[in-house]
Design an enzyme around this catalytic site. Structure first.
Site, mmCIF file in Angstrom:
data_model
loop_
_atom_site.group_PDB
_atom_site.id
_atom_site.type_symbol
_atom_site.label_atom_id
_atom_site.label_comp_id
_atom_site.label_asym_id
_atom_site.label_seq_id
_atom_site.Cartn_x
_atom_site.Cartn_y
_atom_site.Cartn_z
ATOM 1 N N ASN A 38 0.867 -1.178 0.000
ATOM 2 C CA ASN A 38 0.000 0.000 0.000
ATOM 3 C C ASN A 38 0.903 1.226 0.000
ATOM 4 O OD1 ASN A 38 -1.798 2.047 0.423
ATOM 5 N ND2 ASN A 38 -2.409 1.401 2.488
ATOM 6 N N LYS A 85 0.079 4.273 -0.290
ATOM 7 C CA LYS A 85 -0.560 5.469 0.279
ATOM 8 C C LYS A 85 -0.307 6.664 -0.660
ATOM 9 C CE LYS A 85 -0.048 3.266 4.726
ATOM 10 N NZ LYS A 85 0.051 3.364 6.164
ATOM 11 N N HIS A 97 -9.392 1.410 5.089
ATOM 12 C CA HIS A 97 -8.104 1.626 5.762
ATOM 13 C C HIS A 97 -8.289 2.609 6.924
ATOM 14 C CE1 HIS A 97 -3.961 2.694 6.531
ATOM 15 N NE2 HIS A 97 -3.633 1.592 5.892
ATOM 16 N N GLU A 109 -6.595 4.985 7.908
ATOM 17 C CA GLU A 109 -6.362 6.393 7.556
ATOM 18 C C GLU A 109 -7.593 6.993 6.888
ATOM 19 O OE1 GLU A 109 -2.730 5.629 5.443
ATOM 20 O OE2 GLU A 109 -1.757 5.126 7.346
ATOM 21 N N GLU A 112 -5.025 -4.605 10.734
ATOM 22 C CA GLU A 112 -4.027 -3.546 10.869
ATOM 23 C C GLU A 112 -4.262 -2.788 12.174
ATOM 24 O OE1 GLU A 112 -2.299 -2.593 6.677
ATOM 25 O OE2 GLU A 112 -3.718 -1.055 7.280
ATOM 26 N N GLY A 131 2.865 2.602 10.690
ATOM 27 C CA GLY A 131 3.812 3.698 10.511
ATOM 28 C C GLY A 131 4.543 4.095 11.782
ATOM 29 N N SER A 181 3.836 -1.807 10.246
ATOM 30 C CA SER A 181 5.295 -1.848 10.430
ATOM 31 C C SER A 181 5.913 -3.206 10.060
ATOM 32 C CB SER A 181 5.666 -1.450 11.869
ATOM 33 O OG SER A 181 5.266 -0.116 12.114
ATOM 34 N N GLY A 200 3.114 -0.992 4.189
ATOM 35 C CA GLY A 200 3.138 0.429 3.836
ATOM 36 C C GLY A 200 4.562 0.881 3.549
ATOM 37 N N GLY A 201 5.178 1.542 4.518
ATOM 38 C CA GLY A 201 6.500 2.171 4.335
ATOM 39 C C GLY A 201 7.549 1.267 3.691
HETATM 40 P P1 13P Z 1 3.257 0.653 7.552
HETATM 41 O O1 13P Z 1 3.780 -0.640 6.977
HETATM 42 O O2 13P Z 1 3.975 1.863 7.029
HETATM 43 O O3 13P Z 1 3.197 0.597 9.050
HETATM 44 O O4 13P Z 1 1.750 0.809 7.029
HETATM 45 C C1 13P Z 1 0.889 -0.263 7.165
HETATM 46 C C2 13P Z 1 -0.361 0.034 6.417
HETATM 47 O O5 13P Z 1 -1.117 0.908 6.792
HETATM 48 C C3 13P Z 1 -0.624 -0.747 5.193
HETATM 49 O O6 13P Z 1 -1.911 -0.509 4.730
#
Ligand code: 13P
Length: 250
Positions: A9, A11, A95, A97, A164, A170, A208, A229-230
């Protein structure tokens, strides 16, 4: 045993040019991978170019969001048919967010899932508790509430769940493999009680995930993949996560 799904993802990251650079490097790194499903959710603006570059590969594409109407006067929104025409097979819905910054409720999530499935998009539904909810011992209540509201009148076919925990997104603070497994086991049982097709639903962990911790997460029986994510933003790091998942599941 579920075939693992490792999803990226991105983002709100990567221009079209950055997407092209990523895909060129990434494809060279994963050319021998045939035992893990790989999915990338770039921003909408990168979908079309990503779709062209991924043609004739097994890497699939997802939208990060979708609107719950087919078309019309909804400035700034994206419809299921737009995602399909841009090359998506999947869409991420709910999600944290989106829930936090765009006030998405389980009811809205439910409408989005229904229209996505009606149009043939596979859905990755995200759920998870906040730190406060976990500390108050409400994790399972939150998961149950989100599943009940989001999946109202939705068959389980074409569905993936991403657990999640908000406190792990993050933050560099990953759920322990045991915490992830416990939540996944709860979700699995909820799905069994809910209805037909529950065993085919994959339950991904997100929060993470890194090349360093993927193996221990994937070693858990109830963890069927990851939503990253990251650590999915660099081709090398994402490819190492995919390889870690393969090693953990052989
Ligand atoms: P991170 O891997 O950056 O923590 O993000 C996870 C996420 O929200 C994937 O949708």
């Amino acid at each position: 045993m579920h075939r693992p799904l490792i999803a990226a993802n991105w983002k709100m990251n990567k221009t079209i040019g950055e997407t092209e650079d990523f895909i060129h490097s990434f494809l060279a790194m994963i050319k021998d991978v045939d035992d893990v499903d790989i999915l990338i959710a770039p921003p909408f603006t990168s979908l079309s170019v990503a779709s062209s570059l991924l043609e004739n590969t097994t890497v699939r594409l997802a939208g990060q969001n979708v609107f719950y109407e087919e078309k019309g006067a909804f400035t700034g929104e994206i419809s299921p048919s737009m995602l399909l025409s841009a090359g998506c097979s999947h869409v991420i819905i709910g999600h944290s967010e989106r829930r936090q910054y765009f006030s998405e409720t389980d009811e809205i999530v439910n409408k989005k899932i229904k229209i996505a499935r009606k149009n043939g998009l596979e859905v990755i539904l995200c759920i998870g508790e906040s730190l406060q909810e976990r500390e108050e011992g409400k994790t399972f209540d939150v998961l149950s509430r989100q599943l009940t509201g989001s999946l109202k009148d939705v068959p389980l076919e074409g569905l993936t769940i991403a657990y999640e925990p908000i406190w792990a997104i993050g933050t560099g603070k990953t759920a322990t493999p045991e915490q992830a497994n416990e939540a996944h086991a709860y979700i699995r049982q909820w799905l069994r009680d809910y209805g037909e097709g529950s065993e085919r639903v994959r339950i991904l962990y997100g929060g993470s995930v890194t090349p360093e911790n993927i193996k221990s997460l994937m070693a858990e029986p109830e963890v069927n993949g990851a939503l990253v994510g990251g650590a999915s933003l660099k081709p090398d790091s994402f490819a190492r996560i995919i390889n870690g998942a393969r090693e953990a599941t052989v």
